[in-house]
Scaffold this motif. Structure first.
Motif, PDB file in Angstrom:
ATOM      1  N   GLY A   8       1.077  -1.529   0.114  1.00  0.00           N
ATOM      2  CA  GLY A   8      -0.105   0.674  -0.027  1.00  0.00           C
ATOM      3  C   GLY A   8       0.494   1.033   0.205  1.00  0.00           C
ATOM      4  O   GLY A   8       2.497   0.882  -0.256  1.00  0.00           O
ATOM      5  N   PRO A   9       0.486   2.561   0.226  1.00  0.00           N
ATOM      6  CA  PRO A   9       0.999   3.838   0.059  1.00  0.00           C
ATOM      7  C   PRO A   9       2.143   3.563   0.709  1.00  0.00           C
ATOM      8  O   PRO A   9       1.538   3.592   2.104  1.00  0.00           O
ATOM      9  N   ALA A  10       3.372   4.063   0.919  1.00  0.00           N
ATOM     10  CA  ALA A  10       3.812   4.123   1.975  1.00  0.00           C
ATOM     11  C   ALA A  10       3.513   5.359   3.320  1.00  0.00           C
ATOM     12  O   ALA A  10       3.810   5.705   4.200  1.00  0.00           O
ATOM     13  N   PHE A  11       2.777   6.122   2.583  1.00  0.00           N
ATOM     14  CA  PHE A  11       1.716   7.370   3.407  1.00  0.00           C
ATOM     15  C   PHE A  11       1.692   6.845   4.807  1.00  0.00           C
ATOM     16  O   PHE A  11       1.743   7.076   6.135  1.00  0.00           O
ATOM     17  N   TYR A  12       1.330   5.394   4.375  1.00  0.00           N
ATOM     18  CA  TYR A  12       0.084   4.528   5.200  1.00  0.00           C
ATOM     19  C   TYR A  12       0.966   3.399   5.998  1.00  0.00           C
ATOM     20  O   TYR A  12       0.621   2.967   7.263  1.00  0.00           O
ATOM     21  N   ARG A  13       2.254   2.724   5.526  1.00  0.00           N
ATOM     22  CA  ARG A  13       2.442   1.913   5.259  1.00  0.00           C
ATOM     23  C   ARG A  13       3.698   1.572   5.403  1.00  0.00           C
ATOM     24  O   ARG A  13       4.492   0.834   6.364  1.00  0.00           O
ATOM     25  N   SER A  14       4.717   2.894   5.958  1.00  0.00           N
ATOM     26  CA  SER A  14       5.343   3.187   6.445  1.00  0.00           C
ATOM     27  C   SER A  14       5.734   3.324   8.479  1.00  0.00           C
ATOM     28  O   SER A  14       4.804   4.154   8.293  1.00  0.00           O
ATOM     29  N   VAL A  15       6.372   2.680   8.487  1.00  0.00           N
ATOM     30  CA  VAL A  15       5.965   3.269  10.021  1.00  0.00           C
ATOM     31  C   VAL A  15       7.302   3.747  10.875  1.00  0.00           C
ATOM     32  O   VAL A  15       8.240   2.614  11.256  1.00  0.00           O
ATOM     33  N   ALA A  16       7.196   4.428  11.695  1.00  0.00           N
ATOM     34  CA  ALA A  16       7.990   4.581  12.894  1.00  0.00           C
ATOM     35  C   ALA A  16       8.029   3.852  13.760  1.00  0.00           C
ATOM     36  O   ALA A  16       7.342   3.136  14.521  1.00  0.00           O
ATOM     37  N   THR A  17       9.014   2.656  14.761  1.00  0.00           N
ATOM     38  CA  THR A  17       8.729   1.653  15.099  1.00  0.00           C
ATOM     39  C   THR A  17       9.808   1.510  16.634  1.00  0.00           C
ATOM     40  O   THR A  17       8.920   1.062  17.906  1.00  0.00           O
ATOM     41  N   SER A  18      11.041   2.472  17.035  1.00  0.00           N
ATOM     42  CA  SER A  18      11.790   2.165  18.220  1.00  0.00           C
ATOM     43  C   SER A  18      12.582   3.121  18.255  1.00  0.00           C
ATOM     44  O   SER A  18      12.802   4.205  17.342  1.00  0.00           O
ATOM     45  N   ILE A  19      13.510   2.978  18.904  1.00  0.00           N
ATOM     46  CA  ILE A  19      14.767   4.217  19.407  1.00  0.00           C
ATOM     47  C   ILE A  19      15.492   3.061  19.386  1.00  0.00           C
ATOM     48  O   ILE A  19      15.672   2.584  20.846  1.00  0.00           O
ATOM     49  N   CYS A  20      16.678   3.617  18.896  1.00  0.00           N
ATOM     50  CA  CYS A  20      17.971   2.598  19.984  1.00  0.00           C
ATOM     51  C   CYS A  20      18.864   3.749  20.123  1.00  0.00           C
ATOM     52  O   CYS A  20      18.424   5.400  19.553  1.00  0.00           O
ATOM     53  N   ILE A  21      20.266   3.509  20.278  1.00  0.00           N
ATOM     54  CA  ILE A  21      21.045   4.370  21.104  1.00  0.00           C
ATOM     55  C   ILE A  21      22.788   3.876  20.198  1.00  0.00           C
ATOM     56  O   ILE A  21      22.960   3.054  20.471  1.00  0.00           O
ATOM     57  N   VAL A  22      23.000   4.571  20.082  1.00  0.00           N
ATOM     58  CA  VAL A  22      24.571   4.327  19.188  1.00  0.00           C
ATOM     59  C   VAL A  22      25.535   3.709  20.119  1.00  0.00           C
ATOM     60  O   VAL A  22      25.560   5.063  21.381  1.00  0.00           O
ATOM     61  N   GLU A  23      26.105   2.933  19.871  1.00  0.00           N
ATOM     62  CA  GLU A  23      27.549   2.569  21.015  1.00  0.00           C
ATOM     63  C   GLU A  23      28.810   3.321  20.264  1.00  0.00           C
ATOM     64  O   GLU A  23      29.572   3.243  20.858  1.00  0.00           O
ATOM     65  N   GLU A  24      28.687   2.274  19.241  1.00  0.00           N
ATOM     66  CA  GLU A  24      29.854   3.215  18.476  1.00  0.00           C
ATOM     67  C   GLU A  24      30.060   2.607  16.207  1.00  0.00           C
ATOM     68  O   GLU A  24      28.552   2.471  16.470  1.00  0.00           O
ATOM     69  N   VAL A  25      30.694   3.430  15.372  1.00  0.00           N
ATOM     70  CA  VAL A  25      30.367   3.151  14.544  1.00  0.00           C
ATOM     71  C   VAL A  25      31.389   3.350  14.272  1.00  0.00           C
ATOM     72  O   VAL A  25      32.959   3.763  14.219  1.00  0.00           O
ATOM     73  N   LYS A  26      31.433   2.239  12.584  1.00  0.00           N
ATOM     74  CA  LYS A  26      32.883   2.092  12.356  1.00  0.00           C
ATOM     75  C   LYS A  26      32.726   1.963  10.577  1.00  0.00           C
ATOM     76  O   LYS A  26      31.840   1.865  10.242  1.00  0.00           O
ATOM     77  N   SER A  27      33.827   1.894  10.124  1.00  0.00           N
ATOM     78  CA  SER A  27      34.270   2.712   8.665  1.00  0.00           C
ATOM     79  C   SER A  27      35.013   1.355   8.304  1.00  0.00           C
ATOM     80  O   SER A  27      36.005  -0.078   8.717  1.00  0.00           O
ATOM     81  N   LYS A  28      34.882   0.497   6.793  1.00  0.00           N
ATOM     82  CA  LYS A  28      35.037  -0.322   6.528  1.00  0.00           C
ATOM     83  C   LYS A  28      36.799  -0.263   6.363  1.00  0.00           C
ATOM     84  O   LYS A  28      37.815  -1.608   7.264  1.00  0.00           O
ATOM     85  N   SER A  29      37.461   0.416   6.502  1.00  0.00           N
ATOM     86  CA  SER A  29      38.865   1.026   7.395  1.00  0.00           C
ATOM     87  C   SER A  29      39.429   0.855   8.510  1.00  0.00           C
ATOM     88  O   SER A  29      40.527   0.257   8.586  1.00  0.00           O
ATOM     89  N   ASP A  30      37.819   0.390   9.428  1.00  0.00           N
ATOM     90  CA  ASP A  30      38.573  -0.021  10.784  1.00  0.00           C
ATOM     91  C   ASP A  30      38.707  -1.111  11.091  1.00  0.00           C
ATOM     92  O   ASP A  30      39.497  -1.398  12.111  1.00  0.00           O
ATOM     93  N   PHE A  31      38.998  -1.735   9.949  1.00  0.00           N
ATOM     94  CA  PHE A  31      38.963  -3.909   9.928  1.00  0.00           C
ATOM     95  C   PHE A  31      40.002  -3.905   9.135  1.00  0.00           C
ATOM     96  O   PHE A  31      40.729  -3.769   8.191  1.00  0.00           O
ATOM     97  N   ILE A  32      40.668  -5.024   9.844  1.00  0.00           N
ATOM     98  CA  ILE A  32      41.563  -5.311   9.402  1.00  0.00           C
ATOM     99  C   ILE A  32      41.818  -6.296   7.555  1.00  0.00           C
ATOM    100  O   ILE A  32      42.157  -6.164   6.989  1.00  0.00           O
ATOM    101  N   ASP A  33      40.598  -7.043   8.214  1.00  0.00           N
ATOM    102  CA  ASP A  33      40.184  -7.870   6.968  1.00  0.00           C
ATOM    103  C   ASP A  33      38.824  -8.332   6.862  1.00  0.00           C
ATOM    104  O   ASP A  33      37.850  -8.643   7.860  1.00  0.00           O
ATOM    105  N   ALA A  34      38.269  -9.566   6.256  1.00  0.00           N
ATOM    106  CA  ALA A  34      37.196  -9.112   6.309  1.00  0.00           C
ATOM    107  C   ALA A  34      36.563 -10.285   7.222  1.00  0.00           C
ATOM    108  O   ALA A  34      35.783  -9.861   8.313  1.00  0.00           O
ATOM    109  N   ASP A  35      37.603 -11.459   8.061  1.00  0.00           N
ATOM    110  CA  ASP A  35      37.502 -12.125   8.970  1.00  0.00           C
ATOM    111  C   ASP A  35      37.212 -11.715  10.179  1.00  0.00           C
ATOM    112  O   ASP A  35      36.125 -11.582  10.508  1.00  0.00           O
TER     113      ASP A  35
END
Length: 337
Positions: A225-252
């Motif tokens: 249906g239209p997003a006007f009615y079907r998209s909803v805000a549901t929750s509140i979360c709190i940021v602990e930390e943010v990382k980017s790809k460069s913060d990781f040594i490798d995929a593992d």
């Protein structure tokens, strides 16, 4: 009484468990049923009016939620965090002043879990089965730590954001925010569902966010249906930390960090890391599920959230956050200004 689930309780309380079982047989409690329809957890909660005088030192006068019995058969899926969240949510919604539980010191992992979320050793209790530690958390006292003060939300001097989540991932990640028309079967006993700490992964610049910022989770439309009615805000979360790809040594390294908290399995996480030059991940705490979902229409018309910039990640004003919190019927006690 013959269910093997109770064997450890019989061993731990050899002089009192059968009498306790008989006294509580007709009372309500939370239970956990596993995929094989077996009992794998029980949480008995009881309201008590203080002072609590059967512990030394006594607990002061007030409304206490006692965790009368707590047993979980752990499978490495962070079910303990899911149960702890239920205990905290129950205490807050029931207007309790504090929570306490008694536990033998041999249960070191359980004690460590509760201490991480703001409980402290306050008293001891002598019983026919030995001496127990009394863990206490006062719900009107704060330690200035995001995890220890969970699920309370501090909005002073913190930014807030609207963050979009696709329906395919939303309720697996945020189980208490499941919509009424979704099948309960999508909720499974897996780490990313049970844990309080969630991982959101995407190409959008999540590094605009900082530790302590509030995130309003926005479940995008399901296309029915239209997003006007079907998209909803549901929750509140709190940021602990943010990382980017460069913060990781490798995929593992990336997979090890993300997998316990992400809806994506390890192979998909690895593929994302290896095929995307730009990748961000935020670890966040799941603090509040709205008791009333807030539609896109209401966000536009009542919270004055403009169509642009895009709603994948966009900053909210304090007035917009307050309006969304009010529309979501969030317990005012959870918001600490």
């Amino acid at each position: 009484m013959d269910d093997p689930f109770f064997d450890s309780l019989k061993r731990g309380y050899p002089n009192s468990f059968e009498q306790w079982f008989a006294r509580k047989a007709d009372q309500e409690l939370y239970i956990v049923i596993d995929d094989s329809k077996r009992l794998s957890g029980m949480i008995y909660l009881k309201e008590e009016l203080g002072p609590i005088e059967d512990v030394v030192p006594n607990l002061p006068t007030g409304r206490w939620l006692k965790v009368g019995t707590l047993k979980i058969e752990g499978r490495g899926t962070k079910l303990g965090e899911r149960v702890l969240k239920k205990i905290l949510d129950t205490a807050i919604s029931s207007r309790m002043g504090g929570i306490y539980m008694t536990v033998f010191d041999v249960h070191a992992d359980l004690i460590q879990l509760f201490e991480r979320y703001g409980f402290s050793k306050h008293s001891t209790k002598k019983t026919a089965d030995g001496h127990e530690i009394v863990l206490v958390r006062k719900l009107d006292q704060f330690k200035g730590d995001l995890v220890a003060d969970y699920p309370f939300i501090k909005t002073h001097n913190q930014k807030s954001w609207l963050l979009a989540v696709y329906p395919a991932y939303h309720s697996q990640l945020l189980p208490d925010s499941i919509l009424s028309n979704e099948p309960r079967e999508i909720l499974r006993d897996v780490s990313h569902t049970n844990t309080i700490h969630k991982a959101y992964i995407g190409k959008i610049p999540l590094n605009r966010m900082r530790r302590g910022d509030a995130i309003v989770i926005y479940r995008t439309t399901d296309g029915q249906g239209p997003a006007f009615y079907r998209s909803v805000a549901t929750s509140i979360c709190i940021v602990e930390e943010v990382k980017s790809k460069s913060d990781f040594i490798d995929a593992d390294h990336f997979v090890s960090y993300a997998e316990p908290h992400s809806v994506f399995p390890s192979d998909q996480l690895r593929n994302q890391f290896e095929t995307n030059d730009r990748l961000y991940i935020t670890k966040m705490m799941y603090n509040v599920a709205f008791s009333k979902r807030v539609t896109r229409g209401r966000l536009l018309e009542e919270a004055q959230v403009s169509e642009q910039p895009r709603w994948d990640l966009r900053e909210l004003t304090q007035d917009q956050l307050r309006a969304i919190i009010k529309m979501g019927n969030v317990d005012a006690r959870l918001i600490v200004d």
